[in-house]
Design an enzyme around this catalytic site. Structure first.
Site, PDB file in Angstrom:
ATOM      1  N   ASN A 130     -60.406  -2.510 -75.230  1.00  0.00           N
ATOM      2  CA  ASN A 130     -61.809  -3.092 -74.694  1.00  0.00           C
ATOM      3  C   ASN A 130     -61.019  -4.259 -73.808  1.00  0.00           C
ATOM      4  O   ASN A 130     -60.069  -4.808 -73.790  1.00  0.00           O
ATOM      5  CB  ASN A 130     -62.341  -3.822 -75.981  1.00  0.00           C
ATOM      6  CG  ASN A 130     -61.420  -4.938 -76.535  1.00  0.00           C
ATOM      7  OD1 ASN A 130     -61.609  -6.076 -76.070  1.00  0.00           O
ATOM      8  ND2 ASN A 130     -60.631  -4.638 -77.403  1.00  0.00           N
ATOM      9  N   GLU A 132     -62.355  -7.128 -73.233  1.00  0.00           N
ATOM     10  CA  GLU A 132     -62.484  -8.414 -73.642  1.00  0.00           C
ATOM     11  C   GLU A 132     -60.777  -9.012 -73.882  1.00  0.00           C
ATOM     12  O   GLU A 132     -60.251  -9.825 -73.474  1.00  0.00           O
ATOM     13  CB  GLU A 132     -63.269  -8.736 -74.869  1.00  0.00           C
ATOM     14  CG  GLU A 132     -63.154 -10.195 -75.334  1.00  0.00           C
ATOM     15  CD  GLU A 132     -63.999 -10.432 -76.662  1.00  0.00           C
ATOM     16  OE1 GLU A 132     -64.173 -11.350 -77.177  1.00  0.00           O
ATOM     17  OE2 GLU A 132     -64.317  -9.309 -77.464  1.00  0.00           O
ATOM     18  N   CYS A 186     -63.514   6.800 -76.939  1.00  0.00           N
ATOM     19  CA  CYS A 186     -62.736   8.060 -77.772  1.00  0.00           C
ATOM     20  C   CYS A 186     -63.609   8.239 -78.937  1.00  0.00           C
ATOM     21  O   CYS A 186     -63.748   9.796 -79.240  1.00  0.00           O
ATOM     22  CB  CYS A 186     -61.612   7.574 -78.166  1.00  0.00           C
ATOM     23  SG  CYS A 186     -59.971   7.129 -77.069  1.00  0.00           S
TER      24      CYS A 186
END
Length: 338
Positions: A130, A132, A186
């Protein structure tokens, strides 16, 4: 070097880019791998075999059956016991190379703990999923002058680039903002284990090159293992307009709390609502009259249909059965407490 090291690493020492002096540098090196999924587990195994002397493996998740197709260090027993990935990886590495030190950390990397977890290493490898967390690592990297190596893979496609502060563009130079809209993951688009191995291999090789004292290849590399296409473009230098490199604004380091994360494609939400540790044995005693509970020193699993809670000692919880943060918080308050 320790007795026997010449033999263990002999084929690597024969390589002129490393030789004996490089091998000593690897044995003395301290690195962190953030995320121990498909990329991170391969990186950890490869660098353990290469003789990197200290590996800190940081991962917030536990081993599931769907991981076994591509996450190289894990076995069926790890999924059966729902072991934290960091712990399972450390145990596997102990069987691969007992002469190096491994520090497994079953936690989420946040602005609050990043100094403790990354402040004593020489290099960071990206095994996350991610933006972030990647922006957080990028801020820390640029602010400390610490190299890190970005990597990502989904489907049959992968990308990687090294970040060396003051010498190369950082992640924010390339991606000022996260890609707009829903992105394939995924869990929604699938992934081939071969592309994760290819990207992780490039990341591990770049790490070894930097640790041995060489400049990294300043390239952004993309690979599609299904079509066979490999593309490289020259990586630019730092952008003076970049918030991190240019203006030295590290907003991700200033966010002292972690926002809830909806785990895309997994019908789950991660919450980290408590700033205090949890006693899993005590929690198991409280929850067992309400439904099936399994726990060990690393995590607790509680089933209360339609939800499944996986609770970690640092107070973090993954709640399966919803992608609604509000619902997840309600379930958290009901069973863990406010």
């Amino acid at each position: 070097m320790k007795a026997g090291a010449d033999d263990r690493y002999s084929r690597q020492i024969l390589f002129s880019g490393i030789a004996e002096i490089g091998q000593r540098k690897l044995l003395d090196a301290r690195i962190a791998i953030v995320g121990c999924g498909a990329l991170g587990s391969f990186q950890a195994g490869a660098l353990a075999r290469a003789g990197v002397g200290f590996l800190r493996i940081i991962d917030r998740d536990f081993v599931e059956w769907s991981n076994l197709q591509r996450q190289w260090l894990f076995e069926e027993s790890d999924a059966k016991n729902a072991l934290p990935k960091a712990v399972a990886a450390a145990r596997a590495i102990g069987r691969i190379n007992s002469e190096i030190a491994v520090d497994p950390v079953a936690a989420d990397l946040t602005a609050s703990n990043i100094d403790d977890l990354l402040g004593d290493v020489a290099l960071i490898l990206d095994g996350t999923d991610n933006f972030e967390t990647r922006y957080l690592m990028n801020d820390f990297s640029v602010s400390r002058g610490l190299p890190w190596i970005y990597g990502a893979a989904v489907g049959s496609y992968g990308i990687t680039m090294p970040v060396v502060p003051s010498k190369t563009a950082c992640l924010k130079c390339i991606y000022r903002e996260p890609p707009a809209g829903a992105q394939p993951t995924c869990d929604t688009a699938g992934v081939l284990g071969t592309v994760t191995a290819a990207i992780a291999s490039l990341q591990a090789s770049a790490a070894m090159r930097i640790l041995c004292g060489f400049e990294p290849a300043r390239r952004i590399t993309t690979i599609d293992v299904w079509t066979g296409e490999i593309r490289q473009v020259k990586q630019p230098g730092p952008d003076s307009a970049c918030a991190a490199c240019g203006r030295r604004q590290f907003v991700h380091l200033e966010a002292r709390t972690r926002t809830p994360v909806s785990l895309c494609g997994r019908n789950a939400v991660q919450l980290h609502e408590l700033a205090r540790p949890l006693d899993l044995r005590d929690l198991a005693g409280r929850l067992s009259p309400l439904g099936p509970v399994r726990y060990n020193d690393f995590a607790l699993r509680f089933d209360t249909p339609p939800y499944e809670l996986t609770v970690f000692p640092d107070g973090r919880v993954i709640i399966k059965g919803t992608t609604d943060v509000g619902v997840a918080r309600s379930v958290y308050a009901r069973y863990i407490g406010a």
